[in-house]
Design a protein around this motif. Sequence first.
Motif, mmCIF file in Angstrom:
data_model
loop_
_atom_site.group_PDB
_atom_site.id
_atom_site.type_symbol
_atom_site.label_atom_id
_atom_site.label_comp_id
_atom_site.label_asym_id
_atom_site.label_seq_id
_atom_site.Cartn_x
_atom_site.Cartn_y
_atom_site.Cartn_z
ATOM 1 N N TRP A 83 0.803 -1.215 0.000
ATOM 2 C CA TRP A 83 0.000 0.000 0.000
ATOM 3 C C TRP A 83 0.837 1.266 0.000
ATOM 4 C CZ3 TRP A 83 -4.956 0.878 -1.195
ATOM 5 C CH2 TRP A 83 -5.755 -0.247 -1.384
ATOM 6 N N VAL A 84 2.135 1.148 0.244
ATOM 7 C CA VAL A 84 3.009 2.299 -0.001
ATOM 8 C C VAL A 84 3.134 2.516 -1.504
ATOM 9 C CG1 VAL A 84 5.347 3.221 0.254
ATOM 10 C CG2 VAL A 84 4.286 2.017 2.156
ATOM 11 N N VAL A 85 3.269 1.426 -2.254
ATOM 12 C CA VAL A 85 3.283 1.516 -3.715
ATOM 13 C C VAL A 85 1.988 2.153 -4.215
ATOM 14 C CG1 VAL A 85 3.218 0.160 -5.840
ATOM 15 C CG2 VAL A 85 4.868 -0.415 -4.057
ATOM 16 N N THR A 86 0.855 1.667 -3.705
ATOM 17 C CA THR A 86 -0.448 2.180 -4.128
ATOM 18 C C THR A 86 -0.630 3.637 -3.720
ATOM 19 O OG1 THR A 86 -1.372 -0.050 -3.888
ATOM 20 C CG2 THR A 86 -2.929 1.784 -4.026
ATOM 21 N N THR A 87 -0.201 3.970 -2.500
ATOM 22 C CA THR A 87 -0.329 5.352 -2.024
ATOM 23 C C THR A 87 0.482 6.306 -2.888
ATOM 24 O OG1 THR A 87 -0.698 4.629 0.265
ATOM 25 C CG2 THR A 87 0.038 6.889 -0.065
ATOM 26 N N LEU A 234 11.305 4.728 -2.171
ATOM 27 C CA LEU A 234 11.534 3.931 -3.379
ATOM 28 C C LEU A 234 10.310 3.102 -3.741
ATOM 29 C CD1 LEU A 234 15.233 2.868 -2.729
ATOM 30 C CD2 LEU A 234 14.407 4.325 -4.593
ATOM 31 N N SER A 235 9.606 2.588 -2.737
ATOM 32 C CA SER A 235 8.371 1.853 -3.017
ATOM 33 C C SER A 235 7.336 2.772 -3.661
ATOM 34 C CB SER A 235 7.805 1.239 -1.731
ATOM 35 O OG SER A 235 8.637 0.212 -1.244
ATOM 36 N N ALA A 236 7.201 3.979 -3.112
ATOM 37 C CA ALA A 236 6.258 4.941 -3.675
ATOM 38 C C ALA A 236 6.669 5.352 -5.082
ATOM 39 C CB ALA A 236 6.164 6.165 -2.771
ATOM 40 N N PHE A 237 7.972 5.516 -5.313
ATOM 41 C CA PHE A 237 8.443 5.866 -6.654
ATOM 42 C C PHE A 237 8.138 4.742 -7.632
ATOM 43 C CE2 PHE A 237 12.232 6.815 -9.577
ATOM 44 C CZ PHE A 237 11.472 7.695 -10.333
ATOM 45 N N GLY A 238 8.283 3.501 -7.156
ATOM 46 C CA GLY A 238 7.885 2.371 -7.982
ATOM 47 C C GLY A 238 6.413 2.449 -8.344
ATOM 48 N N GLY A 239 5.578 2.876 -7.389
ATOM 49 C CA GLY A 239 4.157 3.066 -7.654
ATOM 50 C C GLY A 239 3.902 4.164 -8.668
ATOM 51 N N VAL A 240 4.669 5.244 -8.577
ATOM 52 C CA VAL A 240 4.548 6.342 -9.541
ATOM 53 C C VAL A 240 4.857 5.836 -10.950
ATOM 54 C CG1 VAL A 240 5.561 8.536 -10.272
ATOM 55 C CG2 VAL A 240 5.028 8.158 -7.861
ATOM 56 N N LEU A 241 5.913 5.044 -11.079
ATOM 57 C CA LEU A 241 6.276 4.491 -12.384
ATOM 58 C C LEU A 241 5.189 3.541 -12.897
ATOM 59 C CD1 LEU A 241 10.075 3.721 -11.824
ATOM 60 C CD2 LEU A 241 9.098 5.569 -13.196
ATOM 61 N N LEU A 242 4.644 2.734 -12.011
ATOM 62 C CA LEU A 242 3.582 1.808 -12.417
ATOM 63 C C LEU A 242 2.338 2.562 -12.872
ATOM 64 C CD1 LEU A 242 3.918 -0.908 -9.635
ATOM 65 C CD2 LEU A 242 4.248 -1.268 -12.081
ATOM 66 N N ALA A 243 2.008 3.651 -12.160
ATOM 67 C CA ALA A 243 0.861 4.469 -12.563
ATOM 68 C C ALA A 243 1.106 5.096 -13.928
ATOM 69 C CB ALA A 243 0.591 5.543 -11.514
ATOM 70 N N GLY A 244 2.340 5.538 -14.172
ATOM 71 C CA GLY A 244 2.677 6.085 -15.477
ATOM 72 C C GLY A 244 2.604 5.032 -16.569
ATOM 73 N N TYR A 245 3.000 3.824 -16.241
ATOM 74 C CA TYR A 245 2.969 2.717 -17.203
ATOM 75 C C TYR A 245 1.533 2.345 -17.574
ATOM 76 C CZ TYR A 245 4.136 -1.870 -19.201
ATOM 77 O OH TYR A 245 4.273 -2.959 -20.029
ATOM 78 N N ALA A 246 0.636 2.361 -16.564
ATOM 79 C CA ALA A 246 -0.761 1.995 -16.790
ATOM 80 C C ALA A 246 -1.643 3.202 -17.067
ATOM 81 C CB ALA A 246 -1.300 1.239 -15.579
#
Length: 326
Positions: A83-87, A234-246
């Motif tokens: 949920w850090v990724v999701t947040t 870094l987990s949140a940044f990974g989420g940012v990248l995933l949101a950009g990808y999708a």
Amino acid sequence: MSDATASRSVPRGLAMLRRIDPAVAASFGCILLLLLVGSLYSRSFLSPDYLLQQLKVASFLGVIATGMMLVILLGQIDLSVPWVVTTGAMMACAAAAHGTSGIILAIPCGILCGAAIGLVNGIGVAYLRIPSMIITLATNAVAQGLMVAYTGGFSPQDSASKAMRYLATGNIVSGLPNAVLVWAIIGGAAIWLLSRTTFGRAVYAIGNRERAAYLSGIDTRRVTMLAFALSGALSAFGGVLLAGYASKAAQSMGDAYLLPSIAAVVLGGTHILGGRGSYLGTIAGVVLITLLQSILSVMQISEAGRQLIYGAVIILMLLIYGRQKA
């Protein structure tokens, strides 16, 4: 003279071989094996385009696993990753919906939200002496509750900014996805941080024996707190990248990255009990996990089967490394 030179070169060669971590070598060996197995199922598995696509997919996990590695090197664990990724993804997209200033601040906003959660984890572990498994599970639940309350339980409607999409899917360098370049930069920074700075040496020292590190003058609480904050960022940044990808965030989009991030770090030779590991091994672990996911998808293995495989790998490595530490 030539015999003497040869006799000196043999020990040097043996010394170089001894420096190679067996776990890292095994990970790279498994990568080659998976490539061979994958090529048997599909001829396109070894094509440059397919491999580059797999590397692009691996970069998202690689960013998240970098933060996980810092925490595991301390002998701790971060279970708040989902949920850090999701947040991070949802808050970045939410900020992007607020005009020009929001678009500019979208990526930093997502990362800072993750860093804040990581900071709470770090304070709980370092200063309140709460076990990392407990505090990170608690913050994961809190983050989940906040995001569900924010969306009302529905799928988020905010879209990713152009900068987020370009960072995840664009190409600054021809033929090299930006996501891979981002992971390379973060990986280089992680290698420098762990091998060239006082902070990195302190992380290894704390993982080996926290009491001894404290008695040697290391501010163990501060280092632990910063490591968790970096993991959250870094987990949140990974989420940012995933949101950009999708192109947008999604509820529970980080759930699929908890076990793989731990497995990637452990498979790369980092001791689950802390104190030992190299980033090269983490890179190998990330690529290995990504290729394994790809092959399991080709073989049509269910999600439950994948989770069983990840869990079995972690248990096996924990047993091996636990005996080594003993």
